[in-house]
Scaffold this motif. Structure first.
Motif, PDB file in Angstrom:
ATOM      1  N   SER A 179       0.789  -1.235   0.014  1.00 37.94           N
ATOM      2  CA  SER A 179       0.049  -0.060   0.119  1.00 37.94           C
ATOM      3  C   SER A 179       0.872   1.095   0.046  1.00 37.94           C
ATOM      4  N   TYR A 180       0.492   2.229  -0.632  1.00 43.21           N
ATOM      5  CA  TYR A 180       1.274   3.403  -0.761  1.00 43.21           C
ATOM      6  C   TYR A 180       0.186   4.796  -0.788  1.00 43.21           C
ATOM      7  N   SER A 181       1.145   5.810  -0.514  1.00 39.84           N
ATOM      8  CA  SER A 181       0.375   7.283  -0.625  1.00 39.84           C
ATOM      9  C   SER A 181       1.530   8.207  -1.145  1.00 39.84           C
ATOM     10  N   LEU A 182       0.917   9.185  -2.181  1.00 35.09           N
ATOM     11  CA  LEU A 182       1.912  10.057  -2.817  1.00 35.09           C
ATOM     12  C   LEU A 182       1.495  11.537  -2.777  1.00 35.09           C
ATOM     13  N   ASN A 183       2.214  12.474  -2.688  1.00 35.23           N
ATOM     14  CA  ASN A 183       2.104  13.809  -2.649  1.00 35.23           C
ATOM     15  C   ASN A 183       3.148  14.377  -3.300  1.00 35.23           C
ATOM     16  N   MET A 184       3.048  14.771  -4.643  1.00 38.62           N
ATOM     17  CA  MET A 184       4.254  15.194  -5.448  1.00 38.62           C
ATOM     18  C   MET A 184       3.864  16.222  -6.508  1.00 38.62           C
ATOM     19  N   ASP A 185       4.103  17.617  -6.351  1.00 37.16           N
ATOM     20  CA  ASP A 185       3.876  18.609  -7.349  1.00 37.16           C
ATOM     21  C   ASP A 185       2.392  18.636  -7.588  1.00 37.16           C
ATOM     22  N   GLY A 186       1.653  18.718  -6.287  1.00 35.98           N
ATOM     23  CA  GLY A 186       0.140  18.776  -6.426  1.00 35.98           C
ATOM     24  C   GLY A 186      -0.485  17.655  -6.767  1.00 35.98           C
ATOM     25  N   TYR A 187       0.040  16.527  -7.201  1.00 34.36           N
ATOM     26  CA  TYR A 187      -0.388  15.391  -7.367  1.00 34.36           C
ATOM     27  C   TYR A 187      -0.589  14.345  -6.394  1.00 34.36           C
ATOM     28  N   THR A 188      -1.624  13.880  -5.841  1.00 36.14           N
ATOM     29  CA  THR A 188      -1.932  13.333  -4.550  1.00 36.14           C
ATOM     30  C   THR A 188      -2.784  12.005  -4.860  1.00 36.14           C
ATOM     31  N   THR A 189      -2.313  10.958  -4.674  1.00 37.60           N
ATOM     32  CA  THR A 189      -2.784   9.762  -4.746  1.00 37.60           C
ATOM     33  C   THR A 189      -2.447   8.687  -3.745  1.00 37.60           C
ATOM     34  N   GLU A 190      -3.307   7.494  -3.492  1.00 39.30           N
ATOM     35  CA  GLU A 190      -2.983   6.515  -2.650  1.00 39.30           C
ATOM     36  C   GLU A 190      -3.705   5.088  -3.297  1.00 39.30           C
ATOM     37  N   GLY A 191      -2.907   3.961  -3.097  1.00 36.94           N
ATOM     38  CA  GLY A 191      -3.431   2.915  -3.738  1.00 36.94           C
ATOM     39  C   GLY A 191      -3.008   1.708  -3.234  1.00 36.94           C
ATOM     40  N   ASN A 192      -2.904   0.529  -3.999  1.00 32.94           N
ATOM     41  CA  ASN A 192      -2.188  -0.721  -3.660  1.00 32.94           C
ATOM     42  C   ASN A 192      -1.540  -1.176  -4.985  1.00 32.94           C
ATOM     43  N   GLY A 193      -0.604  -1.770  -4.846  1.00 37.14           N
ATOM     44  CA  GLY A 193       0.312  -2.659  -5.793  1.00 37.14           C
ATOM     45  C   GLY A 193       1.018  -3.629  -5.384  1.00 37.14           C
ATOM     46  N   PHE A 194       2.328  -3.942  -6.247  1.00 33.56           N
ATOM     47  CA  PHE A 194       3.297  -4.872  -5.733  1.00 33.56           C
ATOM     48  C   PHE A 194       4.589  -4.261  -5.610  1.00 33.56           C
ATOM     49  N   SER A 195       5.567  -4.658  -4.699  1.00 34.11           N
ATOM     50  CA  SER A 195       6.951  -4.288  -4.715  1.00 34.11           C
ATOM     51  C   SER A 195       7.814  -5.373  -5.087  1.00 34.11           C
ATOM     52  N   HIS A 196       8.890  -4.791  -5.865  1.00 36.50           N
ATOM     53  CA  HIS A 196      10.167  -5.419  -6.057  1.00 36.50           C
ATOM     54  C   HIS A 196      11.349  -4.714  -5.143  1.00 36.50           C
ATOM     55  N   ILE A 197      11.886  -5.413  -4.256  1.00 39.36           N
ATOM     56  CA  ILE A 197      12.746  -4.924  -3.334  1.00 39.36           C
ATOM     57  C   ILE A 197      14.228  -5.413  -3.352  1.00 39.36           C
TER      58      ILE A 197
END
Length: 280
Positions: A179-197
């Motif tokens: 799960s993640y949330s972002l706020n960058m240059d006025g672009y704000t979103t949150e969601g779900n995905g998958f991570s490669h680490i």
């Protein structure tokens, strides 16, 4: 739990690890030069979005401490790519000591800007930049390269059992639910995905490489590819490693050092790689 403080070290209880996972926190600083770096790439198919976070730490020659640091974040989506990076002062970054008090956690703390923490059960990133951009990530569990208890179950193969590699390569997960949330240059979103680490560490980085990660929409399948001029002892051969994790839980692994023969076409303008392996 939502809103819980995962910066508290009591959250990170060590578990029984496979041998190849011990590389996760095996990065004692020799008498430099030395570097260690961590990468997390999130893929969210529902938003056609990819997020990458990289943190690197460098130790100069004859130094027992990290002397330089680098933090990078990019968000790639249909509308374009947004990038943030920073070169923090060495006094503002602390990196956990290898196997400190028997723990296998990796903890990187950036004063007044957040932290990154990796272990077997959770990987958490919470970073802010000077322009108020912020990224928060929680990846659950790890999907290892191999369930083998042998260290050559990782991307290095049998070379991981030798001292020939000045740059070590460890894949922590091939597709953790995230799960993640972002706020960058006025672009704000949150969601779900998958991570490669993954992580690299050693005395110096390869002089050139092609490198990619992919995770299927349900994370039943994933891919990890790296190719480049990697130093192996006195030689610098062009070496490829490809891992394809399939829906049946098995992985296909091809390595140049295992005498698997690659044929490739790289096109930087089209941003494409065509790769074919023949395995003995």
């Amino acid at each position: 739990k939502s809103g819980s403080d995962r910066s508290n070290t009591s959250f990170w209880s060590p578990k029984k690890f496979l041998i190849n996972e011990l590389q996760m926190n095996k990065k004692a600083i020799p008498n430099g030069p030395f570097f260690q770096g961590w990468l997390t790439r999130i893929i969210d198919h529902s938003r056609n979005l990819s997020v990458i976070v990289i943190v690197g730490s460098f130790s100069a020659k004859s130094s027992q401490k990290h002397t330089q640091h680098y933090v990078y974040c990019a968000v790639d989506r249909k509308e374009g790519t947004k990038i943030r990076f920073a070169l923090p002062d060495a006094s503002d970054i602390s990196v956990s000591e290898p196997l400190q008090k028997g723990k296998l956690d990796v903890q990187i703390l950036w004063k007044d800007h957040g932290y990154l923490k990796f272990n077997h059960s959770h990987s958490v990133i919470d970073l802010s930049f000077d322009d108020s951009s912020r990224i928060s990530i929680v990846a659950n569990g790890s999907v290892p390269w191999s369930n083998s208890r042998l260290s050559f179950g990782g991307p290095e193969g049998w070379l991981g059992l030798t001292t020939l590699l000045p740059c070590r390569y460890f894949v922590h997960s091939l597709g953790s639910p995230t799960s993640y949330s972002l706020n960058m240059d006025g672009y704000t979103t949150e969601g779900n995905g998958f991570s490669h680490i993954e992580s690299n560490y050693g005395s110096f980085f390869p002089e050139g490489w092609t490198w990619a990660q992919a995770v299927g929409a349900t994370a039943e399948t994933s891919l990890s590819l790296v190719g480049g001029k990697f130093v192996v002892g006195p030689f610098s051969p062009l070496t490829f490693v490809l891992c394809v994790r399939r829906r049946n839980g098995e992985s296909l692994v091809f390595r140049s050092v295992d005498s698997d023969s690659p044929t490739y076409v790289l096109d930087g303008a089209k941003r494409t790689v065509a790769l074919q392996f023949k395995s003995i």
